[in-house]
Design a protein around this motif. Structure first.
Motif, PDB file in Angstrom:
ATOM      1  N   ARG A  69       0.966   2.956  -6.047  1.00  0.00           N
ATOM      2  CA  ARG A  69       0.972   4.142  -5.195  1.00  0.00           C
ATOM      3  C   ARG A  69      -0.254   5.009  -5.486  1.00  0.00           C
ATOM      4  NH1 ARG A  69       4.469   9.556  -5.844  1.00  0.00           N
ATOM      5  NH2 ARG A  69       4.294  10.379  -3.735  1.00  0.00           N
ATOM      6  N   ASP A 109      -3.087   6.129  -2.678  1.00  0.00           N
ATOM      7  CA  ASP A 109      -3.269   7.537  -2.346  1.00  0.00           C
ATOM      8  C   ASP A 109      -4.631   8.059  -2.783  1.00  0.00           C
ATOM      9  OD1 ASP A 109      -0.756   7.410  -1.333  1.00  0.00           O
ATOM     10  OD2 ASP A 109       0.211   8.597  -2.897  1.00  0.00           O
ATOM     11  N   ARG A 162      -1.294  11.723  -9.614  1.00  0.00           N
ATOM     12  CA  ARG A 162      -0.748  10.374  -9.502  1.00  0.00           C
ATOM     13  C   ARG A 162      -0.821   9.625 -10.845  1.00  0.00           C
ATOM     14  NH1 ARG A 162       1.439  12.264  -5.804  1.00  0.00           N
ATOM     15  NH2 ARG A 162       1.147  11.750  -3.598  1.00  0.00           N
ATOM     16  N   SER A 183      11.850  11.787  -4.018  1.00  0.00           N
ATOM     17  CA  SER A 183      10.916  11.282  -3.004  1.00  0.00           C
ATOM     18  C   SER A 183       9.790  10.488  -3.660  1.00  0.00           C
ATOM     19  CB  SER A 183      10.347  12.446  -2.184  1.00  0.00           C
ATOM     20  OG  SER A 183       9.623  13.334  -3.001  1.00  0.00           O
ATOM     21  N   ASP A 184       9.327  10.928  -4.845  1.00  0.00           N
ATOM     22  CA  ASP A 184       8.306  10.181  -5.575  1.00  0.00           C
ATOM     23  C   ASP A 184       8.836   8.817  -5.995  1.00  0.00           C
ATOM     24  OD1 ASP A 184       6.358  12.211  -5.465  1.00  0.00           O
ATOM     25  OD2 ASP A 184       7.222  13.219  -7.202  1.00  0.00           O
ATOM     26  N   LYS A 204      11.369   7.158  -4.750  1.00  0.00           N
ATOM     27  CA  LYS A 204      11.643   6.329  -3.570  1.00  0.00           C
ATOM     28  C   LYS A 204      10.365   5.705  -3.032  1.00  0.00           C
ATOM     29  CE  LYS A 204      13.792   6.519   1.007  1.00  0.00           C
ATOM     30  NZ  LYS A 204      14.446   7.387   2.013  1.00  0.00           N
ATOM     31  N   SER A 205       9.298   6.506  -2.980  1.00  0.00           N
ATOM     32  CA  SER A 205       8.019   5.977  -2.509  1.00  0.00           C
ATOM     33  C   SER A 205       7.489   4.922  -3.463  1.00  0.00           C
ATOM     34  CB  SER A 205       7.011   7.123  -2.370  1.00  0.00           C
ATOM     35  OG  SER A 205       5.741   6.633  -2.020  1.00  0.00           O
ATOM     36  N   GLY A 206       7.604   5.203  -4.768  1.00  0.00           N
ATOM     37  CA  GLY A 206       7.101   4.254  -5.753  1.00  0.00           C
ATOM     38  C   GLY A 206       7.876   2.962  -5.775  1.00  0.00           C
ATOM     39  N   GLY A 264       9.134   1.328  -3.405  1.00  0.00           N
ATOM     40  CA  GLY A 264       8.639   0.407  -2.386  1.00  0.00           C
ATOM     41  C   GLY A 264       7.453  -0.383  -2.887  1.00  0.00           C
ATOM     42  N   GLY A 307       0.219  -1.066   5.765  1.00  0.00           N
ATOM     43  CA  GLY A 307       1.462  -0.353   5.520  1.00  0.00           C
ATOM     44  C   GLY A 307       2.711  -1.191   5.711  1.00  0.00           C
ATOM     45  N   ARG A 355       7.380  -3.216   3.427  1.00  0.00           N
ATOM     46  CA  ARG A 355       8.734  -3.771   3.504  1.00  0.00           C
ATOM     47  C   ARG A 355       8.711  -5.218   4.011  1.00  0.00           C
ATOM     48  NH1 ARG A 355      13.057  -0.127   6.487  1.00  0.00           N
ATOM     49  NH2 ARG A 355      12.314   1.208   4.798  1.00  0.00           N
TER      50      ARG A 355
END
Length: 424
Positions: free
Chosen positions: A79, A83, A94, A224-225, A227-229, A231, A365, A368
């Motif tokens: 991530r 970013d 980060r 949220s961090d 959850k994003s990580g 992925g 992107g 998934r």
């Protein structure tokens, strides 16, 4: 408006300075060449030192640890790469989040590794499991995190140099073992392996602190961090699992000797394909920007595809014709690698195309979709290995990984087609 004509001598075109991508690719290729050489030295020395059975045991255990180690850090390293490549001012935040993710995830994932080891490898020495697991669950992820940090800051050449230091440290472990004990057991080597891996990781962290001002400021990770990580963690872990879990399955369904034969041949095939990884790694920051709509180089993808396909075919042909040389390099205990290596020569071009397609999906992107595709491929690998390895040994493992690579290339290609046809 009257067109202006250029009368630049044809010969002078050859003296133009290379572009940024070309310079980055050359630098990354040079370091990857060094990594190829050092890893080749390690494979030969470790295989000769441990023998086919010891090398097979090491590869199977390390494969499981590497697979689980993909979740170490909760995906914060990758991530950070994405970013910071888009917004450099996010680096300090980060980096601290990535370090916090490493601390939070190590103990639970280490316990998961020990539990799975007890199920998959009943009866193996717990000391060996702990030592090899420690090196691959903590040392290797830390080195990968440092490489991500350099790459995120646009220093792709230094990012490529980091794994060379790790590979060199592991060669030193083998050299030290040979000097101390000419005929060691796996546990003796595992002590030096974890010591050298830890030393390399510590030195890499010190270097990142000095060159990038990468200092860890303990920070709270929000949901949220995380959850994003996660992925990205699933993405990174599935990729590592695809490249490592095959050795674990080969050891699970056959003898240590057969697993060692397959592992040696597969590692040589992967080394042959490393220049493509160098090319794609150098281009990844541009692929990220291209995926975000910053069309800096409209012909980037066609050029990458042509280079990858051409090299993959040539490298596979070279591996086919040089298969017999592996026995001379590794010793008579690895005589059965000839047939296995010839099968894996067909695997090389598929592996090269898969590496490119995986990075294209990442830059677009499609995290998934890529993770789901790799999970399907891992399931295919597990199914084919369970059926073919118990029957054909190392040859069955080679056929299974070839079928798995083909499955993944088809899935990735379909995903890229969908992204181009339906961008949103």
């Amino acid at each position: 408006m009257r067109k202006k004509w250029s009368f630049e001598p044809v010969g002078m075109r050859w003296f133009r300075p290379p572009g940024a991508l070309a310079r980055g690719t050359l630098g990354v290729t040079a370091w990857n060449g060094a990594r190829i050489l050092v890893q080749l030295i390690w494979i030969v020395m470790a295989a000769r030192l441990l023998g086919a059975d010891g090398y097979g045991l090491f590869s199977g255990i390390a494969g499981l640890a590497v697979t689980i180690g993909g979740f170490i850090g909760l995906g914060m390293g990758l991530r950070m790469y994405q970013d910071v490549a888009r917004e450099p001012t996010l680096f300090a935040t980060r980096w601290s989040q990535a370090c916090s993710g490493m601390v939070l995830s190590f103990l639970p994932l280490g316990a998961c590794y020990l539990l799975l080891s007890a199920v998959i490898f009943p009866g193996l020495d717990w000391g060996v499991l702990l030592l090899i697991g420690g090196a691959e669950l903590l040392g290797a992820p830390l080195v990968s995190l440092v490489a991500f940090a350099y790459a995120a800051k646009g220093r792709v050449v230094l990012a490529a140099a980091v794994p060379v230091a790790m590979a060199g440290a592991r060669v030193l472990a083998v050299v030290a073992m040979m000097a101390i004990q000419p005929h060691p057991d796996l546990r003796s080597y595992a002590w030096l392996h974890v010591l050298m891996t830890g030393t390399a990781a510590f030195c890499m962290l010190i270097g990142a602190a000095r060159l990038l001002d990468a200092h860890w400021q303990p920070s709270r990770l929000s949901w949220s961090d995380i959850k994003s990580g996660l992925g990205f963690s699933s993405l990174w872990a599935s990729g590592l699992a695809f490249g490592s879990f095959d050795k674990t399955l080969a050891l699970r369904y056959s003898s240590a000797v057969e697993a060692g034969t397959y592992a040696a041949s597969q590692r040589f095939a992967s080394i042959v394909a490393m220049p493509v990884e160098a090319l794609v790694s150098a281009a990844l920051p541009r692929l990220f920007r291209d995926g975000a709509g910053m069309r800096e180089h409209p012909r980037l993808l066609p050029m990458l595809f042509l280079a990858t396909f051409t090299y993959g075919m040539a490298a596979g042909a070279c591996l086919w014709w040089s298969a017999g040389a592996l026995v001379w390099v590794l010793g008579p205990a690895f005589e059965s690698t000839i047939g296995v290596t010839k099968i894996l020569a067909l695997y090389v071009p598929l592996y090269c195309m898969r590496i490119l397609a995986a990075h294209v999906l990442l830059s677009r992107g499609a995290v998934r979709y890529r993770v789901m595709s790799e999970i399907i491929a891992i399931a295919t690998m597990a199914l084919t290995m369970s059926q073919w390895v118990s029957r054909d040994g190392a040859m069955g493992a080679a056929k299974a990984i070839l079928a798995t690579e083909l499955t993944l290339v088809l899935l990735f290609s379909f995903g890229i087609y969908l992204r181009r046809r339906f961008p949103h």
